[in-house]
Design a protein around this motif. Sequence first.
Motif: not given
Length: 104
Positions: A23-25, A82-86, A59-71
């Motif tokens: 996700a980016c904003h 949360k992290g910074v895009y590079e 434009e805005n390198p602040q990002v959010c990353f999500e991963v999941e495993h659905i049983h």
Amino acid sequence: MLGKLNETQIENLLKEQVIGRIACHAGGETYLVPIHYVYRNGYVYAHSAEGKKIRMMRENPQVCFEVEHIHSVFSWQTVIAKGVYEEITDIDEKQQSMQGIIHR
């Protein structure tokens, strides 16, 4: 199921999955998209063509990353980071990252 993953579970989930969501904003808009990725040495590596998400992350390198495993509907695990895009500019690092994604 409610609960909290420990560090080992978080690392394992990030290493086991191949698709996550980033996700980016920027410019008052939030954008969330699935990506192929590889997790290595505490970093999420992904590949993308030039497009909306790349423009937004530049434009805005602040990002959010999500991963999941659905049983099942009642049993699943999720990691949200949360992290910074590079952007990778080093050719060798680019090749290693692409190989990591391809061989998953």
